[in-house]
Scaffold this motif. Structure first.
Motif, mmCIF file in Angstrom:
data_model
loop_
_atom_site.group_PDB
_atom_site.id
_atom_site.type_symbol
_atom_site.label_atom_id
_atom_site.label_comp_id
_atom_site.label_asym_id
_atom_site.label_seq_id
_atom_site.Cartn_x
_atom_site.Cartn_y
_atom_site.Cartn_z
ATOM 1 N N ALA A 110 37.332 11.134 17.296
ATOM 2 C CA ALA A 110 38.686 11.289 16.765
ATOM 3 C C ALA A 110 39.234 12.679 17.080
ATOM 4 C CB ALA A 110 38.684 11.042 15.258
ATOM 5 N N GLY A 111 38.366 13.688 17.002
ATOM 6 C CA GLY A 111 38.804 15.043 17.333
ATOM 7 C C GLY A 111 39.241 15.167 18.778
ATOM 8 N N ARG A 112 38.475 14.583 19.677
ATOM 9 C CA ARG A 112 38.844 14.633 21.102
ATOM 10 C C ARG A 112 40.136 13.878 21.354
ATOM 11 N NH1 ARG A 112 33.103 14.156 21.853
ATOM 12 N NH2 ARG A 112 33.274 11.890 22.071
ATOM 13 N N LEU A 113 40.301 12.725 20.717
ATOM 14 C CA LEU A 113 41.526 11.949 20.872
ATOM 15 C C LEU A 113 42.726 12.733 20.348
ATOM 16 C CD1 LEU A 113 43.052 9.370 21.588
ATOM 17 C CD2 LEU A 113 42.339 8.413 19.382
ATOM 18 N N ARG A 114 42.578 13.372 19.215
ATOM 19 C CA ARG A 114 43.657 14.178 18.638
ATOM 20 C C ARG A 114 44.066 15.305 19.581
ATOM 21 N NH1 ARG A 114 43.788 18.819 15.503
ATOM 22 N NH2 ARG A 114 45.443 18.942 13.929
ATOM 23 N N GLU A 115 43.082 15.988 20.146
ATOM 24 C CA GLU A 115 43.403 17.083 21.066
ATOM 25 C C GLU A 115 44.133 16.575 22.299
ATOM 26 O OE1 GLU A 115 43.163 20.296 20.334
ATOM 27 O OE2 GLU A 115 42.557 19.503 18.382
ATOM 28 N N ARG A 116 43.751 15.393 22.803
ATOM 29 C CA ARG A 116 44.459 14.820 23.949
ATOM 30 C C ARG A 116 45.903 14.504 23.596
ATOM 31 N NH1 ARG A 116 39.964 11.484 24.892
ATOM 32 N NH2 ARG A 116 41.180 9.615 24.396
ATOM 33 N N MET A 117 46.127 13.956 22.397
ATOM 34 C CA MET A 117 47.494 13.645 21.967
ATOM 35 C C MET A 117 48.342 14.907 21.907
ATOM 36 S SD MET A 117 47.094 10.881 18.890
ATOM 37 C CE MET A 117 46.607 9.182 19.206
ATOM 38 N N LEU A 118 47.773 15.969 21.347
ATOM 39 C CA LEU A 118 48.530 17.212 21.224
ATOM 40 C C LEU A 118 48.858 17.784 22.599
ATOM 41 C CD1 LEU A 118 46.574 18.912 18.285
ATOM 42 C CD2 LEU A 118 48.751 17.677 18.158
ATOM 43 N N ALA A 119 47.888 17.731 23.510
ATOM 44 C CA ALA A 119 48.101 18.299 24.834
ATOM 45 C C ALA A 119 49.042 17.458 25.689
ATOM 46 C CB ALA A 119 46.753 18.459 25.542
ATOM 47 N N ASP A 120 48.891 16.132 25.628
ATOM 48 C CA ASP A 120 49.641 15.246 26.523
ATOM 49 C C ASP A 120 51.007 14.861 25.991
ATOM 50 O OD1 ASP A 120 47.357 15.336 28.037
ATOM 51 O OD2 ASP A 120 46.678 13.311 27.517
ATOM 52 N N GLN A 121 51.166 14.825 24.672
ATOM 53 C CA GLN A 121 52.384 14.262 24.108
ATOM 54 C C GLN A 121 53.258 15.285 23.398
ATOM 55 O OE1 GLN A 121 49.342 10.927 23.317
ATOM 56 N NE2 GLN A 121 51.145 10.296 22.183
ATOM 57 N N GLY A 122 52.811 16.509 23.312
ATOM 58 C CA GLY A 122 53.665 17.562 22.785
ATOM 59 C C GLY A 122 53.901 17.523 21.293
ATOM 60 N N TYR A 123 52.986 16.929 20.546
ATOM 61 C CA TYR A 123 53.133 16.927 19.094
ATOM 62 C C TYR A 123 52.710 18.291 18.536
ATOM 63 C CZ TYR A 123 52.759 11.846 19.922
ATOM 64 O OH TYR A 123 52.915 10.571 20.390
ATOM 65 N N LEU A 124 53.242 18.641 17.385
ATOM 66 C CA LEU A 124 52.737 19.784 16.642
ATOM 67 C C LEU A 124 51.596 19.321 15.749
ATOM 68 C CD1 LEU A 124 56.063 21.556 15.541
ATOM 69 C CD2 LEU A 124 54.641 22.017 17.552
ATOM 70 N N ALA A 125 50.770 20.243 15.309
ATOM 71 C CA ALA A 125 49.642 19.921 14.426
ATOM 72 C C ALA A 125 49.673 20.851 13.228
ATOM 73 C CB ALA A 125 48.325 20.066 15.175
ATOM 74 N N TRP A 126 49.709 20.285 12.038
ATOM 75 C CA TRP A 126 49.680 21.065 10.800
ATOM 76 C C TRP A 126 48.442 20.676 10.009
ATOM 77 C CZ3 TRP A 126 55.308 20.661 8.434
ATOM 78 C CH2 TRP A 126 56.214 21.277 9.313
#
Length: 212
Positions: free
Chosen positions: A155-171
């Motif tokens: 899940a951590g790796r998937l989350r990092e890919r989403m942040l990098a590829d899709q431009g979401y912010l993370a709080w």
């Protein structure tokens, strides 16, 4: 605020689809909703039923307000609910933690089909001007210890890919002490106050600078 009780992937998709009618400025989306499938056996068979229910909830939002997908229709009115103390004690007992561990072992990553559908809808919201934020609602330290390590890593790796590829912010507020929890996933009154103060501060900064 838009909430649902343990929504499935299709319910999340129905909500995101409905949001396209009035895209919010800022969408705070509990990250586990995109990352995990916690109850495949409970998937709804009639997507329209869920879509209609969630569209009704969306009518509570005015255009341009902050959209937040956090955790049944009654909750959308912002009424506080405190879990009775006896239930808190039962949940945090050794037996309660073991029950949680058994449940967590059934969790999987969100399916590729769900992830693809969510990305398509979130891309459309971003194109309409919505800033997407993956919001962490952390489990208790005791709960984190019994969630399978492999699932946490995936899940951590998937989350990092989403942040990098899709431009979401993370709080994320980081790990919170176990004393702030009623059970493995719900904060007690003190914990909710602390989390709300943290989140309010993040929102104030984001309203002043949408790129933060």
């Amino acid at each position: 605020r838009i909430t649902a009780n343990s929504p499935t992937g299709p319910e999340v998709a129905a909500t995101l689809d409905a949001l396209l009618a009035t895209p919010p400025t800022l969408l705070l989306l509990e990250s586990d909703l995109l990352l995990l499938d916690r109850h495949r056996e409970k998937r709804p068979t009639d997507r329209d039923t869920w879509s209609n229910r969630l569209r009704g909830n969306l009518k509570l939002l005015a255009p341009g307000t902050l959209g937040s997908f956090l955790v049944e229709k009654g909750d959308n009115f912002g009424r506080a609910y405190w879990i009775p103390q006896d239930k808190c004690r039962a949940a945090t007992s050794a037996a309660g933690l073991q029950r949680y561990a058994v449940t967590a072992r059934r969790w999987t990553l969100a399916s590729p089909a769900d992830r693809m559908q969510h990305r398509r809808l979130l891309d459309a919201l971003q194109q309409a001007g919505t800033q997407v934020v993956l919001l962490e609602l952390p489990r208790s330290p005791e709960a984190e210890q019994v969630v399978p390590d492999l699932l946490t890593q995936q899940a951590g790796r998937l989350r990092e890919r989403m942040l990098a590829d899709q431009g979401y912010l993370a709080w994320t507020p980081g790990m919170l002490p176990g004393s702030l929890y009623c059970d493995q996933g719900h904060l007690n009154q003190q914990g909710q106050a602390r989390y709300s103060d943290w989140l309010a501060g993040k929102l104030l900064v984001a309203l002043a600078d949408p790129d933060v």
